[in-house]
Design an enzyme around this catalytic site. Structure first.
Site, PDB file in Angstrom:
ATOM      1  N   ASP A 144      -2.012   0.549   1.569  1.00  0.00           N
ATOM      2  CA  ASP A 144      -4.243   0.964   1.909  1.00  0.00           C
ATOM      3  C   ASP A 144      -4.449  -0.343   1.495  1.00  0.00           C
ATOM      4  O   ASP A 144      -5.201  -0.921   2.123  1.00  0.00           O
ATOM      5  CB  ASP A 144      -4.101   1.888   0.294  1.00  0.00           C
ATOM      6  CG  ASP A 144      -5.870   1.684   0.646  1.00  0.00           C
ATOM      7  OD1 ASP A 144      -6.716   1.116   0.349  1.00  0.00           O
ATOM      8  OD2 ASP A 144      -6.386   3.391   0.878  1.00  0.00           O
ATOM      9  N   ALA A 172      -8.236   4.599   2.759  1.00  0.00           N
ATOM     10  CA  ALA A 172      -7.305   4.638   4.019  1.00  0.00           C
ATOM     11  C   ALA A 172      -6.014   5.822   3.800  1.00  0.00           C
ATOM     12  O   ALA A 172      -6.201   6.183   4.811  1.00  0.00           O
ATOM     13  CB  ALA A 172      -6.422   3.063   4.353  1.00  0.00           C
ATOM     14  N   ASP A 173      -5.234   5.577   2.702  1.00  0.00           N
ATOM     15  CA  ASP A 173      -4.125   6.736   2.412  1.00  0.00           C
ATOM     16  C   ASP A 173      -5.226   8.180   2.286  1.00  0.00           C
ATOM     17  O   ASP A 173      -3.891   9.242   3.137  1.00  0.00           O
ATOM     18  CB  ASP A 173      -3.455   6.570   1.316  1.00  0.00           C
ATOM     19  CG  ASP A 173      -2.814   5.973   1.459  1.00  0.00           C
ATOM     20  OD1 ASP A 173      -1.808   4.927   2.253  1.00  0.00           O
ATOM     21  OD2 ASP A 173      -2.880   4.738   0.516  1.00  0.00           O
ATOM     22  N   MET A 174      -6.183   8.611   1.809  1.00  0.00           N
ATOM     23  CA  MET A 174      -6.148   9.498   2.118  1.00  0.00           C
ATOM     24  C   MET A 174      -6.296  10.206   2.604  1.00  0.00           C
ATOM     25  O   MET A 174      -7.173  11.276   3.473  1.00  0.00           O
ATOM     26  CB  MET A 174      -7.540   9.401   0.172  1.00  0.00           C
ATOM     27  CG  MET A 174      -6.643   9.116  -0.517  1.00  0.00           C
ATOM     28  SD  MET A 174      -5.933  10.344  -1.538  1.00  0.00           S
ATOM     29  CE  MET A 174      -6.699  11.578  -1.781  1.00  0.00           C
TER      30      MET A 174
END
Length: 372
Positions: A144, A172-174
């Site tokens: 991320d 970024a991950d979410m």
């Protein structure tokens, strides 16, 4: 009348690790799907021990518990022929498979999208990479903070005199997880029409580029000119004064966009000037006045005149608010207190008391059920 959740009866195989892919599988589970998490024998998802903080529950990180609640677990080693064959057989019963391997790794292990879709043409395979499947960044770690750095989002934050500032969340991950769910759901709708499966692909970088579509569009249509961050209380590089976050005598106050001539008499200030060209000077005058009174004082003055403003809350203040309580966003699983899905369907918000599974907790039962 009680209705079934929209994805009731669908089977999702979560082959992903850490945050982005498992978060997508979690969202599908919250919509009613059954989610079977496939983990490495003895080790499991790296998220179990790569701590979000110094807090763990039953030897696994709180992040793992939050992102894998309600799932079942089976342990398979893709390097073992029998386990690899078992995974492919399991995929023949599935509706969706979620992966977030580095580019090429799943194919080398013999469990890539092509293999799984050949075994089950109706299957929807969703994949998340760091930066796409090829190119000079393809083999970089899909992490991320690194994605934030490469995407431009980190550069855009902070005041003009500050260095780059990361968003204090795994954004970024979410975001990539949400984007993947959007594509998977669209593919499932199409499958309901013509019976065909799909490969749905995204990446951390694509999610962060899309996250910036508003400001990137402005940049692309402004001759490539870079935005100038405000030197005083910056909040959005493309918005003029008073837009920003200001210190009060006992906290912080966010002021959104509004005509300066509406704000000026309430602050007792001369705010004449161009909101963009004179932004720093105007915001400095506002900051000098806002800091003289408490947040509650300013809220009482400004909201009475429909000025767009809000106090900056920490988590305890948010959790103690009536507005938060009315949303019903918390739930107790059998392991942790965590959040519930951020949407309601027919007035109901999903809730699942089951926590995250132990490694291979359901392996024997799943092997029997699907004859693996």
């Amino acid at each position: 009348m009680t209705t079934s959740p929209p994805l009731d009866g669908l089977l999702v195989i979560d082959m992903a690790q850490f945050l982005s892919g498992p978060s997508a599988a979690l969202r599908l589970g919250d919509l009613g799907a059954r989610v079977i998490k496939v983990e490495r024998p003895g080790v499991g998802d790296i998220c179990r021990t790569l701590y979000l903080s110094d807090t763990d529950i039953d030897g696994a990180s709180t992040l793992f518990h939050a992102i894998n609640r309600g799932k079942q677990s089976i342990a398979l080693d893709y390097k073992i022929n029998a386990d690899r064959a078992a995974l492919v057989r399991l995929a023949t019963h599935a509706d969706v498979v979620i992966q977030n391997f580095r580019p090429g790794v799943a194919d080398r292990l013999g469990v890539g999208p092509a293999v799984l879709r050949a075994a089950n043409p109706r299957l929807v395979v969703g994949t998340i990479s760091g930066y796409g499947d090829d190119g000079p960044w393809a083999d970089l770690p899909g992490q991320d903070l690194l994605a934030q750095a490469l995407s431009g989002a980190m550069w855009l934050n902070g005041d003009a005199g500050d260095g780059p500032q990361a968003v204090g969340l795994s954004i970024a991950d979410m975001l990539a997880g949400h984007v993947l769910v959007e594509g998977v759901l669209a593919a499932l709708v199409r499958r309901g029409i013509d019976g065909t499966g799909a490969l749905v692909e995204t990446s951390l970088l694509e999610a962060l580029i899309d996250y910036q579509f508003e400001v990137l569009t402005t940049h692309l249509n402004d001759g490539g000119r870079l935005p100038r961050r405000a030197a005083v209380d910056n909040a959005h590089a493309y918005l003029g004064a008073p837009y920003g976050v200001y210190r009060t005598s006992d906290g912080w106050l966010a002021l959104a966009m509004m005509p300066l001539d509406r704000l000026a008499p309430l602050l007792g200030l001369d705010l004449s000037g161009d909101p963009f060209a004179d932004r720093d000077a105007i915001k400095a005058r506002i900051a000098g006045r806002i800091v003289q009174r408490t947040t509650d004082d300013w809220m009482a003055v400004l909201r009475a005149h429909d000025i767009w403003c809000a106090p900056v809350l920490d988590w305890p203040a948010l959790l103690a608010s009536d507005a938060f309580a009315r949303l019903g966003m918390l739930q107790e699983t059998d392991v942790v207190t965590t959040t519930r899905p951020p949407l309601r369907i027919d007035g109901a918000r999903a809730s699942n008391p089951a926590g995250a599974p132990a490694i291979d907790q359901h392996g024997a039962a799943i092997r029997r059920e699907f004859n693996l």
